[in-house]
Design a protein around this motif. Structure first.
Motif, mmCIF file in Angstrom:
data_model
loop_
_atom_site.group_PDB
_atom_site.id
_atom_site.type_symbol
_atom_site.label_atom_id
_atom_site.label_comp_id
_atom_site.label_asym_id
_atom_site.label_seq_id
_atom_site.Cartn_x
_atom_site.Cartn_y
_atom_site.Cartn_z
ATOM 1 N N THR A 1 53.469 62.419 65.889
ATOM 2 C CA THR A 1 53.464 62.902 67.274
ATOM 3 C C THR A 1 54.486 62.131 68.082
ATOM 4 O O THR A 1 54.465 60.896 68.100
ATOM 5 C CB THR A 1 52.065 62.706 67.898
ATOM 6 O OG1 THR A 1 51.122 63.464 67.128
ATOM 7 C CG2 THR A 1 52.041 63.185 69.329
ATOM 8 N N TYR A 2 55.358 62.856 68.731
ATOM 9 C CA TYR A 2 56.328 62.193 69.601
ATOM 10 C C TYR A 2 55.624 61.650 70.840
ATOM 11 O O TYR A 2 54.688 62.285 71.349
ATOM 12 C CB TYR A 2 57.441 63.172 70.006
ATOM 13 C CG TYR A 2 58.471 63.374 68.912
ATOM 14 C CD1 TYR A 2 58.161 64.096 67.762
ATOM 15 C CD2 TYR A 2 59.728 62.807 69.016
ATOM 16 C CE1 TYR A 2 59.085 64.261 66.751
ATOM 17 C CE2 TYR A 2 60.668 62.971 68.005
ATOM 18 C CZ TYR A 2 60.350 63.696 66.873
ATOM 19 O OH TYR A 2 61.283 63.844 65.874
ATOM 20 N N PRO A 3 56.052 60.501 71.330
ATOM 21 C CA PRO A 3 55.450 59.972 72.563
ATOM 22 C C PRO A 3 55.737 60.908 73.729
ATOM 23 O O PRO A 3 56.627 61.752 73.655
ATOM 24 C CB PRO A 3 56.144 58.618 72.740
ATOM 25 C CG PRO A 3 57.407 58.711 71.954
ATOM 26 C CD PRO A 3 57.155 59.657 70.829
ATOM 27 N N ASP A 4 54.982 60.735 74.790
ATOM 28 C CA ASP A 4 55.184 61.595 75.959
ATOM 29 C C ASP A 4 56.620 61.483 76.456
ATOM 30 O O ASP A 4 57.208 60.387 76.493
ATOM 31 C CB ASP A 4 54.230 61.183 77.089
ATOM 32 C CG ASP A 4 52.792 61.556 76.747
ATOM 33 O OD1 ASP A 4 52.590 62.370 75.818
ATOM 34 O OD2 ASP A 4 51.889 61.021 77.408
ATOM 35 N N PHE A 5 57.152 62.606 76.841
ATOM 36 C CA PHE A 5 58.511 62.619 77.395
ATOM 37 C C PHE A 5 58.531 61.815 78.688
ATOM 38 O O PHE A 5 57.711 62.043 79.581
ATOM 39 C CB PHE A 5 58.944 64.067 77.654
ATOM 40 C CG PHE A 5 60.373 64.202 78.057
ATOM 41 C CD1 PHE A 5 61.365 64.156 77.101
ATOM 42 C CD2 PHE A 5 60.716 64.359 79.393
ATOM 43 C CE1 PHE A 5 62.698 64.287 77.464
ATOM 44 C CE2 PHE A 5 62.045 64.480 79.767
ATOM 45 C CZ PHE A 5 63.037 64.443 78.805
ATOM 46 N N PRO B 1 64.642 69.554 71.621
ATOM 47 C CA PRO B 1 63.232 69.371 71.988
ATOM 48 C C PRO B 1 62.746 67.961 71.686
ATOM 49 O O PRO B 1 63.213 67.324 70.743
ATOM 50 C CB PRO B 1 62.509 70.412 71.124
ATOM 51 C CG PRO B 1 63.438 70.708 70.009
ATOM 52 C CD PRO B 1 64.822 70.483 70.509
ATOM 53 N N TRP B 2 61.844 67.493 72.477
ATOM 54 C CA TRP B 2 61.231 66.171 72.314
ATOM 55 C C TRP B 2 59.835 66.402 71.745
ATOM 56 O O TRP B 2 58.809 66.193 72.387
ATOM 57 C CB TRP B 2 61.205 65.485 73.682
ATOM 58 C CG TRP B 2 60.674 64.091 73.745
ATOM 59 C CD1 TRP B 2 59.375 63.707 73.604
ATOM 60 C CD2 TRP B 2 61.408 62.888 74.004
ATOM 61 N NE1 TRP B 2 59.260 62.346 73.755
ATOM 62 C CE2 TRP B 2 60.493 61.809 74.006
ATOM 63 C CE3 TRP B 2 62.753 62.600 74.242
ATOM 64 C CZ2 TRP B 2 60.867 60.492 74.243
ATOM 65 C CZ3 TRP B 2 63.130 61.288 74.478
ATOM 66 C CH2 TRP B 2 62.201 60.252 74.467
ATOM 67 N N LYS B 3 59.774 66.908 70.547
ATOM 68 C CA LYS B 3 58.482 67.195 69.922
ATOM 69 C C LYS B 3 58.726 67.501 68.448
ATOM 70 O O LYS B 3 59.853 67.818 68.044
ATOM 71 C CB LYS B 3 57.804 68.385 70.602
ATOM 72 C CG LYS B 3 58.599 69.679 70.507
ATOM 73 C CD LYS B 3 57.914 70.796 71.275
ATOM 74 C CE LYS B 3 58.738 72.078 71.188
ATOM 75 N NZ LYS B 3 58.164 73.174 71.956
ATOM 76 N N LEU B 4 57.669 67.438 67.694
ATOM 77 C CA LEU B 4 57.797 67.666 66.254
ATOM 78 C C LEU B 4 58.145 69.130 65.977
ATOM 79 O O LEU B 4 57.415 70.035 66.366
ATOM 80 C CB LEU B 4 56.479 67.303 65.558
ATOM 81 C CG LEU B 4 56.459 67.491 64.049
ATOM 82 C CD1 LEU B 4 57.463 66.580 63.360
ATOM 83 C CD2 LEU B 4 55.058 67.249 63.494
ATOM 84 N N ASP C 1 51.728 72.037 71.472
ATOM 85 C CA ASP C 1 52.572 71.113 70.722
ATOM 86 C C ASP C 1 52.243 69.674 71.130
ATOM 87 O O ASP C 1 51.337 69.435 71.941
ATOM 88 C CB ASP C 1 54.058 71.451 70.906
ATOM 89 C CG ASP C 1 54.542 71.284 72.342
ATOM 90 O OD1 ASP C 1 53.991 70.440 73.076
ATOM 91 O OD2 ASP C 1 55.486 71.997 72.737
ATOM 92 N N ASP C 2 52.995 68.718 70.557
ATOM 93 C CA ASP C 2 52.620 67.325 70.792
ATOM 94 C C ASP C 2 52.954 66.843 72.201
ATOM 95 O O ASP C 2 52.621 65.725 72.569
ATOM 96 C CB ASP C 2 53.195 66.390 69.722
ATOM 97 C CG ASP C 2 54.707 66.432 69.621
ATOM 98 O OD1 ASP C 2 55.352 66.846 70.588
ATOM 99 O OD2 ASP C 2 55.239 66.044 68.570
ATOM 100 N N GLN C 3 53.590 67.690 73.008
ATOM 101 C CA GLN C 3 53.828 67.351 74.409
ATOM 102 C C GLN C 3 52.875 68.100 75.336
ATOM 103 O O GLN C 3 53.028 68.061 76.553
ATOM 104 C CB GLN C 3 55.279 67.652 74.780
ATOM 105 C CG GLN C 3 56.290 66.829 73.986
ATOM 106 C CD GLN C 3 56.112 65.337 74.184
ATOM 107 O OE1 GLN C 3 56.169 64.840 75.313
ATOM 108 N NE2 GLN C 3 55.889 64.614 73.093
ATOM 109 N N ARG D 1 55.715 77.416 70.932
ATOM 110 C CA ARG D 1 56.777 78.345 71.319
ATOM 111 C C ARG D 1 56.407 79.807 71.069
ATOM 112 O O ARG D 1 56.749 80.675 71.853
ATOM 113 C CB ARG D 1 58.046 77.984 70.524
ATOM 114 C CG ARG D 1 59.283 78.721 70.914
ATOM 115 C CD ARG D 1 60.473 78.202 70.121
ATOM 116 N NE ARG D 1 60.746 76.813 70.434
ATOM 117 C CZ ARG D 1 61.043 75.873 69.516
ATOM 118 N NH1 ARG D 1 61.100 76.184 68.247
ATOM 119 N NH2 ARG D 1 61.289 74.636 69.885
#
Lengths: 89, 371
Positions: free
Chosen positions: B78-82, B99-102, A46-48, A53
């Motif tokens: 895209t979400y920035p890094d947590f 969640p901190w993500k798409l 995922d983007d992190q 999942r």
């Protein structure tokens, strides 16, 4: 060197040939594969940077539990298999 | 009048064209077997966009253009890094981690005519993204993501909050109004640099009475803006139908609207802000047409009265639900199209007086748009 292969379901979306990579951890193996197939990364992580999942990574048939760092060591002839974590019928 | 439709479904994207005045045919398909959550054609560039949710493999965005006429994948928001040492966001109602993500692309809207490459993208878990190059690159609108009130945003139909409605003011492209389920209605007048929570008068009756009118606790299902009178907004809210005539700063609740005020979809006439359409269903959990009769409700007097339009729609054992993006109106205001969870697609050329089935064999329909 470890071998990395992917569920055939991924091939419908993105190029992901089986590869042998010079890696000592799952993370290194993934980095090498993604460097050659950049689009593939977004289908696995995922983007992190965590494993999606409903995806799983198996090393020699055993699912790894580390879904973010992928620090598990791998050795020559180990097989890393990336697949959907399917359940149900 | 528009003569083509993009129909996004659980199992692919379908383009329909008109072969006769009341006859729509599937002309092409794409992404068969994959879930297409939204698709639009940007009228400024002619580019087409399709948002996919592969489930296992994540959310993807595809584009086709006149130069590259085959669908091809482009970057996704895209979400920035947590941030290090930040505690995870949690739903204020259920305590689950946000969640901190798409998670899902839930809105995709072209910017103003003076911003040729601009696209706005609303997502779950609540991030608004902006592109200025037709979707090649995306940036999280950090100013909205960072509003303190986001701690009160919560899931509605989904587990996590999300932005499903983005209204760009045709008079001023820097004035954008978004609706969040659940997080209320937010407005920027400086192209996203700062945001204000608006939406006084919205009422959420599943909350304790003293919180029912809290603007941030609202659950709009969809918000639509009249292009010729942009201060006129309609909301199909979880709790009913609401109308604003002051750009969303305040809303009036419509108490009666035919069989039910509950639903997901809404459309407003592009030239007449007092004319709007809704698709009622039984509130809350059942979410099927009242008495198994599918109707569209229409007001022509700003919500003072409603007609239940049924000609051409199934009136026995109909269990169609029309999702929030699955009722579309074309730029003429004469044509509407409506797709349902049971794969039925209807169109009308006369403001909903008579509906004609275009297909009864499609997969569950997520969204419908004219082009």
């Amino acid at each position: 060197m470890p071998k990395v292969s992917f569920t055939s379901n991924l091939r419908r979306h993105v190029d992901c040939p089986e590869q042998v990579v010079a890696a000592s951890t799952v993370a290194e193996a993934l980095d090498l594969v993604f460097s050659q197939h950049p689009r593939l990364k977004g289908y696995v992580l995922d983007d992190q940077g965590s494993l999606h999942r409903h995806m799983a990574i198996l090393v020699n048939g055993q699912a790894i539990r580390d879904r973010k760092q992928f620090a598990q060591p791998v050795e020559d002839h180990d097989e890393i298999f990336i697949m959907q974590a399917l359940s149900g019928g | 009048m528009s003569n083509k439709l993009l129909v996004s479904t659980r199992k692919g994207l379908f383009t329909l064209g008109q072969s006769a005045p009341h006859q729509w045919n599937i002309q092409s398909s794409a992404f068969l077997g994959d879930s297409v959550t939204l698709a639009i054609v940007d009228p400024r560039s002619g580019h087409s966009y399709a948002a996919l949710n592969h489930g296992h493999f994540g959310v993807k965005l595809h584009r086709k253009t006149n130069v590259k006429p085959d669908w091809h994948e482009i970057s996704t928001p895209t979400y920035p890094d947590f941030p290090d040492e930040r505690e995870p966001d949690r739903c204020p109602m259920r305590g689950i981690e946000i969640p901190w993500k798409l998670e899902l692309i839930w809105a995709l809207v072209p910017g103003g005519a003076d911003q040729p490459g601009r696209l706005w993208c609303g997502t779950l878990p609540g991030g608004l993204f902006r592109s200025d190059d037709h979707g090649d690159n995306w940036t999280l609108v950090q100013s909205l993501w960072d509003v303190p009130e986001r701690a009160k945003w919560m899931g509605g139909g989904y587990d996590y909050p999300g932005i499903h409605s983005i209204c760009v003011d045709p008079r001023n492209s820097s004035h954008i109004t978004v609706a969040i389920s659940c997080g209320g209605v937010w407005e920027t007048t400086d192209d996203g640099a700062s945001w204000s929570l608006i939406g006084q008068g919205l009422r959420n009756d599943y909350l304790p009475p003293d919180q029912a009118f809290d603007p941030v606790a609202q659950d709009p299902h969809i918000m639509v803006q009249c292009p010729s009178s942009p201060d006129h907004l309609w909301i199909q809210h979880h709790n009913g139908i609401f109308k604003s005539v002051d750009g969303g700063k305040s809303f009036a609740e419509i108490q009666e609207a035919g069989p039910s005020v509950f639903g997901f979809a809404a459309a407003v006439h592009p030239q007449n802000p007092d004319t709007a359409w809704f698709v009622p269903a039984i509130k809350d959990e059942q979410r099927i047409p009242v008495n198994g009769k599918l109707v569209v409700t229409r007001t022509r007097d700003g919500g003072e009265s409603f007609e239940a339009l049924s000609e051409g729609l199934p009136q026995t054992h109909a269990y169609d639900l029309v999702y929030r993006h699955a009722l579309a109106i074309d730029e003429s205001g004469h044509q509407l199209a409506m797709g349902s969870t049971t794969g039925n697609l209807w169109t009308t050329k006369n403001h909903g007086d008579i509906w004609t089935i275009a297909s009864s064999t499609l997969p569950p329909i997520h969204s419908v748009s004219y082009f």
